[in-house]
Design an enzyme around this catalytic site. Structure first.
Site, short mmCIF file in Angstrom:
data_model
loop_
_atom_site.label_atom_id
_atom_site.label_comp_id
_atom_site.label_asym_id
_atom_site.label_seq_id
_atom_site.Cartn_x
_atom_site.Cartn_y
_atom_site.Cartn_z
N HIS A 144 0.87 -1.18 0.00
CA HIS A 144 0.00 0.00 0.00
C HIS A 144 0.91 1.23 0.00
O HIS A 144 1.33 1.70 1.05
CB HIS A 144 -0.88 -0.04 1.26
CG HIS A 144 -1.84 1.09 1.39
ND1 HIS A 144 -3.19 0.95 1.17
CD2 HIS A 144 -1.66 2.39 1.75
CE1 HIS A 144 -3.81 2.11 1.39
NE2 HIS A 144 -2.89 3.00 1.74
N HIS A 200 1.72 5.05 -0.97
CA HIS A 200 1.38 6.40 -1.41
C HIS A 200 2.53 6.92 -2.28
O HIS A 200 3.66 6.43 -2.18
CB HIS A 200 1.12 7.30 -0.21
CG HIS A 200 -0.16 6.97 0.49
ND1 HIS A 200 -1.23 7.85 0.55
CD2 HIS A 200 -0.56 5.86 1.16
CE1 HIS A 200 -2.23 7.29 1.22
NE2 HIS A 200 -1.84 6.09 1.61
N CYS A 240 -3.80 11.64 3.61
CA CYS A 240 -4.15 11.42 5.01
C CYS A 240 -4.02 12.72 5.78
O CYS A 240 -2.98 13.37 5.71
CB CYS A 240 -3.25 10.35 5.62
SG CYS A 240 -3.55 10.06 7.38
N ASN A 261 -2.75 7.17 -2.75
CA ASN A 261 -2.20 5.89 -3.19
C ASN A 261 -1.75 6.01 -4.65
O ASN A 261 -2.27 6.81 -5.42
CB ASN A 261 -3.27 4.81 -3.08
CG ASN A 261 -2.90 3.71 -2.12
OD1 ASN A 261 -3.50 2.65 -2.14
ND2 ASN A 261 -1.94 3.93 -1.27
#
Length: 233
Positions: free
Chosen positions: A144, A146, A177, A186
């Site tokens: 995951h 970013h 975030c 992402n």
């Protein structure tokens, strides 16, 4: 990389506590998600609870899931800040491995490892994965990443080398975030798609490429963004 039948979609709901879990289970979800951070600072900023408290709470939610979830509903765990934290700095790979092993042992079918601030170098990801794959099978892990620093695809390449075949991505690179100032979303789904094709991976189970582009255009139109923009909102 390994997807579902083209055109099919599965809805996953984030369950921060048992109340949220039960509310989600009352809907036709295909999976539930639980989450913790790898650091004390991010845990307190994101959920206003200590890391130890977050671990205790997530174990409680997982226990409830195992007792009450219908057959076939999957459980996915997320670990934030697996390489670096905006509050506590660099994160020890051993700590990420400890938390991943805990989630896996508690019953998570899949664990997503998040570079939440999006600044990880491939070397950092490699050190983290070296520790994690010793205690959790690579097939149960997801990347995951970013894309704040533009290294998400390089981090995917490293993850592929360690046996990961599942990666989170975001239409038009949306996201970010509020507790990771400056972090982008992402990695763009279209970029991941094209990158994996170029590397020779079979992604026949993934969504149609033209459909991804159409979804990205729609997202940018709704948000008033220019065509091809990759920055997170």
């Amino acid at each position: 990389v390994e997807g579902v039948t083209p055109g099919a979609a599965q809805l996953y709901a984030l369950a921060p506590n048992n109340r949220g879990l039960r509310a989600a289970l009352a809907t036709p979800v295909g999976g539930l998600c639980v989450f913790i951070a790898a650091t004390e600072g991010f845990s307190r900023a994101n959920t206003n609870i200590s890391l130890a408290g977050a671990v205790e709470r997530v174990q409680d939610v997982i226990a409830t899931f195992r007792a009450e979830a219908p057959e076939g509903v999957r459980l996915r765990g997320y670990i934030s800040c697996v390489t670096e934290c905006p509050y506590d700095g660099p994160v020890a790979p051993s700590e990420v491995a400890r938390l991943a092993e805990l989630l896996h042992g508690a019953g998570c079918d899949e664990i997503s490892l998040g570079d939440t601030i999006g600044t990880a170098y491939p070397e950092q990801v490699a050190r983290m994965l070296e520790a994690v794959v010793r205690v959790v099978p690579a097939e149960a892990l997801a990347g995951h990443y970013h894309d704040t620093a533009g290294r998400a695809l390089a981090n995917i390449d490293v993850s592929l080398d360690y046996g990961l075949r599942i990666f989170d991505a975001s239409i038009a690179g949306l996201g970010g975030c509020p507790y990771a100032p400056g972090a982008k979303g992402n990695v763009d789904t279209e970029l991941v798609y094209d990158h994996l094709i170029a590397r020779g991976y079979d992604i026949s189970g993934a969504p149609d490429r033209a459909g991804l582009a159409q979804a990205a255009r729609l997202a940018r139109k709704i948000l008033g963004r220019t065509e091809g923009a990759k920055d997170a909102i």
